[in-house]
Scaffold this motif. Structure first.
Motif, mmCIF file in Angstrom:
data_model
loop_
_atom_site.group_PDB
_atom_site.id
_atom_site.type_symbol
_atom_site.label_atom_id
_atom_site.label_comp_id
_atom_site.label_asym_id
_atom_site.label_seq_id
_atom_site.Cartn_x
_atom_site.Cartn_y
_atom_site.Cartn_z
ATOM 1 N N UNK A 190 -4.837 -13.064 -13.049
ATOM 2 C CA UNK A 190 -5.817 -12.578 -12.072
ATOM 3 C C UNK A 190 -5.175 -12.339 -10.709
ATOM 4 N N UNK A 191 -4.155 -13.128 -10.392
ATOM 5 C CA UNK A 191 -3.496 -12.985 -9.088
ATOM 6 C C UNK A 191 -2.728 -11.672 -8.986
ATOM 7 N N UNK A 192 -2.462 -11.038 -10.118
ATOM 8 C CA UNK A 192 -1.827 -9.721 -10.082
ATOM 9 C C UNK A 192 -2.716 -8.743 -9.308
ATOM 10 N N UNK A 193 -4.007 -8.770 -9.607
ATOM 11 C CA UNK A 193 -4.955 -7.881 -8.930
ATOM 12 C C UNK A 193 -5.190 -8.313 -7.488
ATOM 13 N N UNK A 194 -5.206 -9.614 -7.261
ATOM 14 C CA UNK A 194 -5.372 -10.120 -5.908
ATOM 15 C C UNK A 194 -4.183 -9.708 -5.037
ATOM 16 N N UNK A 195 -2.987 -9.777 -5.612
ATOM 17 C CA UNK A 195 -1.795 -9.364 -4.878
ATOM 18 C C UNK A 195 -1.838 -7.864 -4.580
ATOM 19 N N UNK A 196 -2.301 -7.081 -5.548
ATOM 20 C CA UNK A 196 -2.419 -5.635 -5.326
ATOM 21 C C UNK A 196 -3.382 -5.344 -4.180
ATOM 22 N N UNK A 197 -4.466 -6.116 -4.101
ATOM 23 C CA UNK A 197 -5.420 -5.950 -3.014
ATOM 24 C C UNK A 197 -4.834 -6.314 -1.663
ATOM 25 N N UNK A 198 -3.845 -7.180 -1.655
ATOM 26 C CA UNK A 198 -3.203 -7.549 -0.408
ATOM 27 C C UNK A 198 -2.131 -6.562 0.028
ATOM 28 N N UNK A 199 -1.405 -6.001 -0.937
ATOM 29 C CA UNK A 199 -0.296 -5.119 -0.609
ATOM 30 C C UNK A 199 -0.717 -3.674 -0.336
ATOM 31 N N UNK A 200 -1.717 -3.166 -1.064
ATOM 32 C CA UNK A 200 -2.016 -1.734 -0.985
ATOM 33 C C UNK A 200 -2.419 -1.258 0.415
ATOM 34 N N UNK A 201 -3.209 -2.020 1.200
ATOM 35 C CA UNK A 201 -3.500 -1.522 2.558
ATOM 36 C C UNK A 201 -2.235 -1.386 3.413
ATOM 37 N N UNK A 202 -1.326 -2.366 3.282
ATOM 38 C CA UNK A 202 -0.093 -2.303 4.064
ATOM 39 C C UNK A 202 0.775 -1.136 3.622
ATOM 40 N N UNK A 203 0.852 -0.915 2.322
ATOM 41 C CA UNK A 203 1.631 0.222 1.827
ATOM 42 C C UNK A 203 0.958 1.531 2.226
ATOM 43 N N UNK A 204 -0.376 1.520 2.313
ATOM 44 C CA UNK A 204 -1.082 2.692 2.825
ATOM 45 C C UNK A 204 -0.675 2.997 4.252
ATOM 46 N N UNK A 205 -0.487 1.954 5.052
ATOM 47 C CA UNK A 205 -0.023 2.147 6.429
ATOM 48 C C UNK A 205 1.401 2.700 6.443
ATOM 49 N N UNK A 206 2.238 2.207 5.537
ATOM 50 C CA UNK A 206 3.591 2.760 5.423
ATOM 51 C C UNK A 206 3.539 4.252 5.100
ATOM 52 N N UNK A 207 2.610 4.611 4.192
ATOM 53 C CA UNK A 207 2.434 6.021 3.872
ATOM 54 C C UNK A 207 2.006 6.825 5.088
ATOM 55 N N UNK A 208 1.133 6.212 5.906
ATOM 56 C CA UNK A 208 0.685 6.887 7.124
ATOM 57 C C UNK A 208 1.853 7.103 8.083
ATOM 58 N N UNK A 209 2.690 6.093 8.224
ATOM 59 C CA UNK A 209 3.848 6.209 9.110
ATOM 60 C C UNK A 209 4.809 7.274 8.604
ATOM 61 N N UNK A 210 5.028 7.300 7.290
ATOM 62 C CA UNK A 210 5.898 8.326 6.721
ATOM 63 C C UNK A 210 5.343 9.715 6.972
ATOM 64 N N UNK A 211 4.015 9.836 6.847
ATOM 65 C CA UNK A 211 3.390 11.123 7.111
ATOM 66 C C UNK A 211 3.564 11.547 8.561
#
Length: 245
Positions: free
Chosen positions: A143-164
């Motif tokens: 279950x923590x796999x999904x919890x970890x994904x919920x924690x990482x994806x917003x930050x990686x979204x910000x990385x995507x924004x910075x790259x853009x």
């Protein structure tokens, strides 16, 4: 099929898309393959790094529980418990052996087998509690796999924004490329935050609830098995079961 989960997911997505439409936006503006790759692939990589392959695969396999949760056998279980306690009281513990072939659950079969073998109730509790602890730890890692994904994806979204935005700054002299870079920047953030709060975290929390329900069921069975092994009256066994409602 858990229709509530399906309806919830569809309603959440429909709410976001409807808001986009009401504000005069176009659906095409939300379709950005580059942003999708950054967020989804990046999140998978981070989660795999944290969880390891075994837990990652287990977590993905557990996702089916969201729409197809484990079958609720509480009604059948009540009947079985009553039958076990009554039979053991009247005919002795060895008489429970005839019920083993009908038991499909490994945990339940293990408990019945120990009763039939005449193992001390305290030993039965000790063994089954270790079994429960192992099950809970293993499933919660999934279950923590999904919890970890919920924690990482917003930050990686910000990385995507910075790259853009970096892409935008590199092409300030070419106005034709500015729109695409800005779109990737903002859409990556939407993907990261949206996936985290609409998919990953709800899935993680539901899986944890289902795991807790199963742990509680096993704890109840442990109490019942120890009570039957002690030769308690069927009414006492029933009261132990009712305490877990």
């Amino acid at each position: 099929m858990d229709w509530a989960s399906l309806a919830g997911l569809l309603l959440a997505v429909a709410g976001i898309l409807s808001g986009q439409f009401l504000e005069g936006g176009h659906m095409d503006s939300l379709v950005q393959p580059a942003a999708f790759v950054i967020v989804v692939v990046g999140t998978i990589g981070a989660v795999l790094l944290q969880s390891g392959s075994v837990n990652f695969v287990r977590g993905i396999a557990m996702a089916r529980w969201i729409f197809f949760p484990p079958e609720d056998k509480s009604r059948t279980l009540v009947q079985d418990i009553t039958m076990w306690s009554t039979t053991a009281r009247r005919e002795g513990l060895l008489s429970l052996e005839r019920f083993l072939d009908d038991v499909k659950d490994d945990f339940t079969a293990k408990g019945l087998r120990m009763i039939i073998d005449g193992i001390d109730p305290y030993k039965i509790r000790e063994i089954l509690e270790v079994d429960i602890s192992t099950y809970e730890r293993r499933e919660r890692h999934g279950a923590k796999v999904w919890e970890a994904a919920g924690g990482y994806s917003p930050t990686i979204g910000i990385l995507g924004a910075v790259l853009g935005l970096i892409h935008v700054m590199e092409n300030l002299t070419d106005p034709g490329k500015l729109g695409g870079g800005i779109a990737v920047a903002f859409v990556a953030t939407i993907y990261g935050v949206g996936l985290a709060n609409l998919v990953f975290l709800p899935v993680a929390n539901k899986l944890k609830t289902l795991i807790s329900d199963e742990v509680r069921r096993r704890e109840m069975l442990t109490d019942v098995f120890c009570s039957v092994a002690n030769g308690d009256n069927a009414r006492v066994v029933e009261e132990r079961r009712l305490a877990y409602k």
